[in-house]
Design an enzyme around this catalytic site. Structure first.
Site, PDB file in Angstrom:
ATOM      1  N   ASP A   1     -11.241   1.587  -1.089  1.00  0.00           N
ATOM      2  CA  ASP A   1     -10.332   2.480  -0.361  1.00  0.00           C
ATOM      3  C   ASP A   1     -11.096   3.315   0.672  1.00  0.00           C
ATOM      4  O   ASP A   1     -10.669   4.406   1.028  1.00  0.00           O
ATOM      5  CB  ASP A   1      -9.524   3.400  -1.288  1.00  0.00           C
ATOM      6  CG  ASP A   1      -8.118   3.676  -0.749  1.00  0.00           C
ATOM      7  OD1 ASP A   1      -7.829   3.329   0.418  1.00  0.00           O
ATOM      8  OD2 ASP A   1      -7.314   4.259  -1.501  1.00  0.00           O
TER       9      ASP A   1
ATOM     10  N   HIS B   1       0.847  -1.201   0.000  1.00  0.00           N
ATOM     11  CA  HIS B   1       0.000   0.000   0.000  1.00  0.00           C
ATOM     12  C   HIS B   1       0.880   1.249   0.000  1.00  0.00           C
ATOM     13  O   HIS B   1       1.975   1.241   0.566  1.00  0.00           O
ATOM     14  CB  HIS B   1      -0.898  -0.033   1.254  1.00  0.00           C
ATOM     15  CG  HIS B   1      -1.885   1.075   1.325  1.00  0.00           C
ATOM     16  ND1 HIS B   1      -1.582   2.310   1.869  1.00  0.00           N
ATOM     17  CD2 HIS B   1      -3.170   1.137   0.911  1.00  0.00           C
ATOM     18  CE1 HIS B   1      -2.659   3.079   1.785  1.00  0.00           C
ATOM     19  NE2 HIS B   1      -3.627   2.396   1.213  1.00  0.00           N
TER      20      HIS B   1
HETATM   21  C1  GRE Z   1      -5.119   5.510   1.118  1.00  0.00           C
HETATM   22  O1  GRE Z   1      -5.094   4.762   2.073  1.00  0.00           O
HETATM   23  O2  GRE Z   1      -5.096   5.032  -0.022  1.00  0.00           O
HETATM   24  C2  GRE Z   1      -5.203   6.985   1.332  1.00  0.00           C
HETATM   25  C3  GRE Z   1      -4.671   7.545   2.479  1.00  0.00           C
HETATM   26  C4  GRE Z   1      -4.768   8.925   2.686  1.00  0.00           C
HETATM   27  C5  GRE Z   1      -5.396   9.713   1.749  1.00  0.00           C
HETATM   28  C6  GRE Z   1      -5.914   9.166   0.606  1.00  0.00           C
HETATM   29  C7  GRE Z   1      -5.828   7.802   0.387  1.00  0.00           C
HETATM   30  O3  GRE Z   1      -4.066   6.755   3.378  1.00  0.00           O
HETATM   31  O4  GRE Z   1      -6.334   7.258  -0.736  1.00  0.00           O
HETATM   32 ZN    ZN Z   2      -5.695   2.800   0.894  1.00  0.00          ZN
END
Ligand code: GRE
Ligand code: ZN
Length: 326
Positions: free
Chosen positions: A287, A164
């Site tokens: 997400d 991620h």
């Molecule tokens: C994600 O986990 O993909 C994420 C974040 C913070 C902002 C946007 C986002 O952790 O998509």
């Molecule tokens: Zn994410």
């Protein structure tokens, strides 16, 4: 479509909550905070409304990967994982879990992954890019040699690993100077994560572990579009690309990676991904809480793809990859 499964779906604990704050204006943060801490209220109502049977949950970002002290990183991982397992036990029909891991110390990370899979019933792990170790500027990427025993453990447990995004550190963000709007999910997340994934592909990791499966979000962090050129740039020059791995980079992408549509609800991007990596390696995800379940589901349910592909991407690929009962 009913029965969708999402696998980039986040929660937070008090210790990691504030890591997500900086990505949002204050008024929006109030909403995101409510969303991320909730597990059994609005989240389930929205899942019901938009045909999501299951979320495979993971901790927010960068969370554990930004905790400098490996012991503390291990402690917070265990705390988050114990809490998550307890929540999943309340609704195993709706939730499964990915482990947070203290990758500051590959040995501790391997041990925690084993505990999460064997004792807590988790179905994989998710890490937020590189880990900071000891000093904020001391970082490690997962293709580095100290991670070999960790990957041995991951392959032995036979669970997928979700890579991620996180933002690059300030010293590695000079290209964004004066254009900070490009940080985070707009661009920097994808750039950072794509390079990390390419490092893994070129490292030889998948020659040692041909069955290991890495999952990338956001429709593959732009790699489906870029992959041909990775292997074919200046193809007329012999031995242009020297890297430790044995095969073409694209072969590892094809055999050792899956992608999700998290936060990238765009038909042209999906069609490109289907022609490059194929519908067996693409999975639905939202997400949440950073994106909206309705945006993901309404788009996906109406996307102009065949129903056999919709079923695979929406549900059965995840059932197979994570060995879920369904
Ligand atoms: C994600 O986990 O993909 C994420 C974040 C913070 C902002 C946007 C986002 O952790 O998509
Ligand atoms: Zn994410």
């Amino acid at each position: 479509m009913k029965g969708k499964i999402g696998l980039e779906e986040h929660f937070a604990i008090e210790d990691t909550l504030m890591d997500s704050k900086g990505f949002f204006p204050d008024d929006v943060w109030a909403e995101v905070k409510d969303r991320i801490m909730d597990l059994h209220g609005r989240r389930l109502r929205l899942m019901d409304e938009y045909g999501m049977q299951m979320m495979i949950l993971s901790l927010n970002a960068p969370a554990v990967q930004a905790i400098l002290d490996p012991k503390k990183a291990n402690e917070i991982s265990r705390k988050a994982n114990d809490y998550l397992a307890e929540q999943v036990r309340k609704r195993p029909d709706r939730y499964q879990a990915l482990a947070a891991l203290p990758l500051q110390d590959p040995e501790l990370a391997a041990r925690e992954l084993e505990r999460c899979v064997k004792d807590l019933g988790m179905v994989g792990a998710l890490a937020n890019g590189f880990s900071q170790i000891g000093d904020p500027n001391n970082i490690a990427y997962l293709d580095e040699k100290q991670y070999a025993p960790f990957w041995d453990a991951c392959a032995k447990l036979d669970v997928p690993f979700y890579l991620h995004p996180r933002n690059p550190l300030p010293q590695d963000s000079r290209i964004y100077k004066g254009a900070e709007w490009l940080m985070g999910p707009i661009w920097a997340f994808g750039q950072e994560t794509a390079v990390h994934a390419l490092r893994l592909m070129g490292s030889g990791l998948f020659d040692r572990h041909p069955n290991l499966q890495i999952v990338l979000g956001h429709m593959g962090e732009n790699l489906t579009f870029a992959m041909w050129r990775v292997d074919n740039a200046n193809a007329w020059i012999p031995n242009r690309n020297n890297y430790p791995a044995k095969k073409k980079i694209g072969e590892y992408f094809q055999n050792n990676f899956h992608i999700t549509v998290s936060g990238n609800f765009h038909t042209q991007a999906l069609l490109n991904a289907m022609t490059v990596i194929g519908s067996d390696r693409i999975m639905f995800s939202t997400d949440w809480p950073f994106e909206n379940i309705d945006h993901a589901a309404v788009w996906f349910d109406a996307a102009p793809i065949g129903e056999a592909d919709r079923l695979k991407i929406g549900r059965t690929n995840a059932l197979r990859l994570f060995k879920l009962k369904g």
